[in-house]
Write a protein that holds these residues in place. Structure first.
Motif, PDB file in Angstrom:
ATOM      1  N   HIS A   1       0.842  -1.187   0.000  1.00 39.79           N
ATOM      2  CA  HIS A   1       0.000   0.000   0.000  1.00 39.79           C
ATOM      3  C   HIS A   1       0.890   1.255   0.000  1.00 39.79           C
ATOM      4  CE1 HIS A   1      -4.035  -1.658   0.485  1.00 39.79           C
ATOM      5  NE2 HIS A   1      -3.484  -2.597   1.252  1.00 39.79           N
ATOM      6  N   GLY A   2       0.836   1.997  -1.103  1.00 40.27           N
ATOM      7  CA  GLY A   2       1.640   3.211  -1.207  1.00 40.27           C
ATOM      8  C   GLY A   2       3.114   2.963  -1.445  1.00 40.27           C
ATOM      9  N   TRP A   3       3.471   1.757  -1.828  1.00 43.74           N
ATOM     10  CA  TRP A   3       4.892   1.407  -1.976  1.00 43.74           C
ATOM     11  C   TRP A   3       5.099   0.593  -3.239  1.00 43.74           C
ATOM     12  CZ3 TRP A   3       9.779   2.126  -0.449  1.00 43.74           C
ATOM     13  CH2 TRP A   3      10.714   1.134  -0.751  1.00 43.74           C
ATOM     14  N   ASP A   4       6.174   0.924  -3.973  1.00 44.35           N
ATOM     15  CA  ASP A   4       6.571   0.170  -5.162  1.00 44.35           C
ATOM     16  C   ASP A   4       8.090   0.239  -5.238  1.00 44.35           C
ATOM     17  OD1 ASP A   4       7.202  -0.798  -7.697  1.00 44.35           O
ATOM     18  OD2 ASP A   4       5.346  -0.039  -8.583  1.00 44.35           O
ATOM     19  N   ALA A   5       8.753  -0.899  -5.014  1.00 42.77           N
ATOM     20  CA  ALA A   5      10.212  -0.920  -4.986  1.00 42.77           C
ATOM     21  C   ALA A   5      10.806  -0.488  -6.323  1.00 42.77           C
ATOM     22  CB  ALA A   5      10.705  -2.322  -4.613  1.00 42.77           C
ATOM     23  N   ALA A   6      10.186  -0.887  -7.437  1.00 42.34           N
ATOM     24  CA  ALA A   6      10.693  -0.491  -8.754  1.00 42.34           C
ATOM     25  C   ALA A   6      10.626   1.022  -8.931  1.00 42.34           C
ATOM     26  CB  ALA A   6       9.901  -1.204  -9.851  1.00 42.34           C
ATOM     27  N   ARG A   7       9.546   1.640  -8.449  1.00 42.59           N
ATOM     28  CA  ARG A   7       9.430   3.096  -8.562  1.00 42.59           C
ATOM     29  C   ARG A   7      10.488   3.794  -7.720  1.00 42.59           C
ATOM     30  NH1 ARG A   7       4.722   3.995  -6.172  1.00 42.59           N
ATOM     31  NH2 ARG A   7       5.720   4.749  -4.278  1.00 42.59           N
ATOM     32  N   VAL A   8      10.768   3.246  -6.535  1.00 33.16           N
ATOM     33  CA  VAL A   8      11.795   3.835  -5.669  1.00 33.16           C
ATOM     34  C   VAL A   8      13.154   3.758  -6.345  1.00 33.16           C
ATOM     35  CG1 VAL A   8      13.004   3.572  -3.471  1.00 33.16           C
ATOM     36  CG2 VAL A   8      10.513   3.373  -3.554  1.00 33.16           C
TER      37      VAL A   8
ATOM     38  N   PRO B   1      21.446  -1.788  -2.712  1.00 35.83           N
ATOM     39  CA  PRO B   1      20.207  -2.325  -2.131  1.00 35.83           C
ATOM     40  C   PRO B   1      19.703  -1.498  -0.952  1.00 35.83           C
ATOM     41  CG  PRO B   1      22.085  -3.763  -1.694  1.00 35.83           C
ATOM     42  CD  PRO B   1      22.521  -2.796  -2.717  1.00 35.83           C
ATOM     43  N   SER B   2      20.621  -0.865  -0.227  1.00 36.69           N
ATOM     44  CA  SER B   2      20.205  -0.024   0.899  1.00 36.69           C
ATOM     45  C   SER B   2      19.426   1.203   0.433  1.00 36.69           C
ATOM     46  CB  SER B   2      21.424   0.419   1.705  1.00 36.69           C
ATOM     47  OG  SER B   2      22.349   1.119   0.875  1.00 36.69           O
ATOM     48  N   ASP B   3      19.602   1.603  -0.831  1.00 39.73           N
ATOM     49  CA  ASP B   3      18.853   2.736  -1.363  1.00 39.73           C
ATOM     50  C   ASP B   3      17.387   2.373  -1.604  1.00 39.73           C
ATOM     51  OD1 ASP B   3      21.118   4.420  -1.452  1.00 39.73           O
ATOM     52  OD2 ASP B   3      21.764   3.483  -3.333  1.00 39.73           O
ATOM     53  N   VAL B   4      17.072   1.100  -1.511  1.00 43.38           N
ATOM     54  CA  VAL B   4      15.690   0.640  -1.589  1.00 43.38           C
ATOM     55  C   VAL B   4      15.170   0.268  -0.207  1.00 43.38           C
ATOM     56  CG1 VAL B   4      14.120  -1.074  -2.593  1.00 43.38           C
ATOM     57  CG2 VAL B   4      16.039  -0.194  -3.942  1.00 43.38           C
ATOM     58  N   SER B   5      16.014  -0.358   0.610  1.00 41.15           N
ATOM     59  CA  SER B   5      15.552  -0.808   1.926  1.00 41.15           C
ATOM     60  C   SER B   5      15.330   0.359   2.875  1.00 41.15           C
ATOM     61  CB  SER B   5      16.562  -1.795   2.528  1.00 41.15           C
ATOM     62  OG  SER B   5      17.818  -1.159   2.744  1.00 41.15           O
ATOM     63  N   ARG B   6      16.184   1.385   2.824  1.00 37.17           N
ATOM     64  CA  ARG B   6      15.993   2.522   3.731  1.00 37.17           C
ATOM     65  C   ARG B   6      14.663   3.241   3.489  1.00 37.17           C
ATOM     66  NH1 ARG B   6      21.768   3.467   3.526  1.00 37.17           N
ATOM     67  NH2 ARG B   6      21.433   4.751   1.674  1.00 37.17           N
ATOM     68  N   PRO B   7      14.319   3.563   2.226  1.00 37.01           N
ATOM     69  CA  PRO B   7      13.000   4.174   2.006  1.00 37.01           C
ATOM     70  C   PRO B   7      11.841   3.294   2.454  1.00 37.01           C
ATOM     71  CG  PRO B   7      14.411   4.526   0.100  1.00 37.01           C
ATOM     72  CD  PRO B   7      15.132   3.563   0.995  1.00 37.01           C
ATOM     73  N   TRP B   8      11.998   1.962   2.324  1.00 33.50           N
ATOM     74  CA  TRP B   8      10.909   1.093   2.757  1.00 33.50           C
ATOM     75  C   TRP B   8      10.700   1.191   4.272  1.00 33.50           C
ATOM     76  CZ3 TRP B   8       6.581  -1.175   2.779  1.00 33.50           C
ATOM     77  CH2 TRP B   8       6.283  -2.148   3.735  1.00 33.50           C
ATOM     78  N   HIS B   9      11.781   1.159   5.027  1.00 35.75           N
ATOM     79  CA  HIS B   9      11.639   1.237   6.478  1.00 35.75           C
ATOM     80  C   HIS B   9      11.098   2.597   6.908  1.00 35.75           C
ATOM     81  CE1 HIS B   9      13.310  -2.689   7.342  1.00 35.75           C
ATOM     82  NE2 HIS B   9      14.356  -2.433   6.564  1.00 35.75           N
ATOM     83  N   ALA B  10      11.451   3.647   6.178  1.00 36.97           N
ATOM     84  CA  ALA B  10      10.876   4.965   6.472  1.00 36.97           C
ATOM     85  C   ALA B  10       9.385   4.970   6.151  1.00 36.97           C
ATOM     86  CB  ALA B  10      11.603   6.045   5.678  1.00 36.97           C
ATOM     87  N   HIS B  11       9.015   4.327   5.048  1.00 35.30           N
ATOM     88  CA  HIS B  11       7.597   4.233   4.663  1.00 35.30           C
ATOM     89  C   HIS B  11       6.810   3.435   5.698  1.00 35.30           C
ATOM     90  CE1 HIS B  11       4.109   3.711   1.973  1.00 35.30           C
ATOM     91  NE2 HIS B  11       4.097   2.458   2.380  1.00 35.30           N
ATOM     92  N   LYS B  12       7.395   2.346   6.164  1.00 35.75           N
ATOM     93  CA  LYS B  12       6.719   1.521   7.166  1.00 35.75           C
ATOM     94  C   LYS B  12       6.538   2.280   8.473  1.00 35.75           C
ATOM     95  CE  LYS B  12       8.978  -1.852   9.133  1.00 35.75           C
ATOM     96  NZ  LYS B  12       9.631  -3.162   9.394  1.00 35.75           N
ATOM     97  N   ALA B  13       7.572   3.004   8.899  1.00 35.13           N
ATOM     98  CA  ALA B  13       7.470   3.784  10.136  1.00 35.13           C
ATOM     99  C   ALA B  13       6.401   4.864  10.016  1.00 35.13           C
ATOM    100  CB  ALA B  13       8.825   4.412  10.475  1.00 35.13           C
TER     101      ALA B  13
END
Length: 240
Positions: A47-54, A68-80
């Motif tokens: 919901h509101g997240w797309d790894a390819a778009r990031v 890979p951290s350039d994708v994982s860091r935004p995900w954890h920020a999105h989750k928080a």
């Protein structure tokens, strides 16, 4: 992401940035293993997240090769952010077998935990504040409350409500986002917007047009006009 999803993401990244292409199969396998390890807890889509778009946004805005951290860091920020916006209001109607009053029961705790896990993993959208704290109605309520005057502590407003019933009623309607008759002019007594309806008080020897007094409530036609205006506004916002 699964290894297959990570491989698809890597192929997309290489397509956008050919500098990342590797001819050595061993090096390519090692990089895939690294990305799989670091993105194992990152979903491909949520919901509101797309790894390819990031990944695409990073490559478009940065001259450095993506990691890979350039994708994982935004995900954890999105989750928080999603968890901070979730008000934690468990909906018992979705689980009729769970007693919402039994907050120490295993079923309730398990359902509440499953809800938070689903939001944290992106499988479910967070339940944000409702009613007047969010959504298109919030701006209209703020506008109407601001038009009523300066802020006043609720306890003071409650104490004064008996002495200013009309204002108290308008504030109640604004908080409930309900039609306020005083937001439109009255076609019956010609009272302008924001002013109460007027009733005639005819006395002998006086001009009846000059003897008017404020009514305790609006004329029925004004109430209907306000409801029509309210419904029209909601339709416009729904199609905006």
């Amino acid at each position: 992401m699964t290894p297959r999803e990570v491989a698809a993401l890597l192929a997309y990244v290489v397509k956008l940035d050919p500098r990342l292409a590797l001819d050595d199969q061993a090096a390519a396998g090692e990089r895939l293993a690294q990305w799989c390890d670091l993105l194992s807890d990152v979903p491909a889509t949520a919901h509101g997240w797309d790894a390819a778009r990031v990944a695409r946004d990073y490559i478009a805005r940065n001259p450095y090769r993506i990691q890979p951290s350039d994708v994982s860091r935004p995900w954890h920020a999105h989750k928080a952010d999603a968890m901070s916006r979730h008000v934690g209001t468990f909906e018992p109607t979705a689980h009729p077998e769970v007693d919402p009053d039994d907050q120490f029961g295993n079923a309730y705790v398990a359902a509440l935990r499953a809800e938070r896990v689903a939001i944290a993993s992106g499988q479910q959208a967070p339940t944000s504040h409702r009613a007047l704290t969010a959504g298109p109605a919030a701006a209209e309520v703020e506008r109407r409350l601001a038009a009523l005057g300066e802020y006043m502590p609720r306890t003071v407003a409650q104490a004064l409500a008996e002495y200013r019933p009309q204002r108290a009623e308008r504030e109640r309607l604004a908080r409930a986002d309900a039609p306020d008759p005083l937001t439109v002019a009255c076609t019956w007594c010609q009272a302008p917007e924001g002013e109460p309806c007027r009733g005639r008080s005819i006395r002998p020897g006086k001009d009846p047009q000059q003897r008017t007094r404020a009514r305790r409530g609006p004329h029925p036609s004004r109430v209907e006009d306000a409801q029509t205006h309210y419904a029209r506004r909601n339709r416009q916002e729904a199609h905006a």
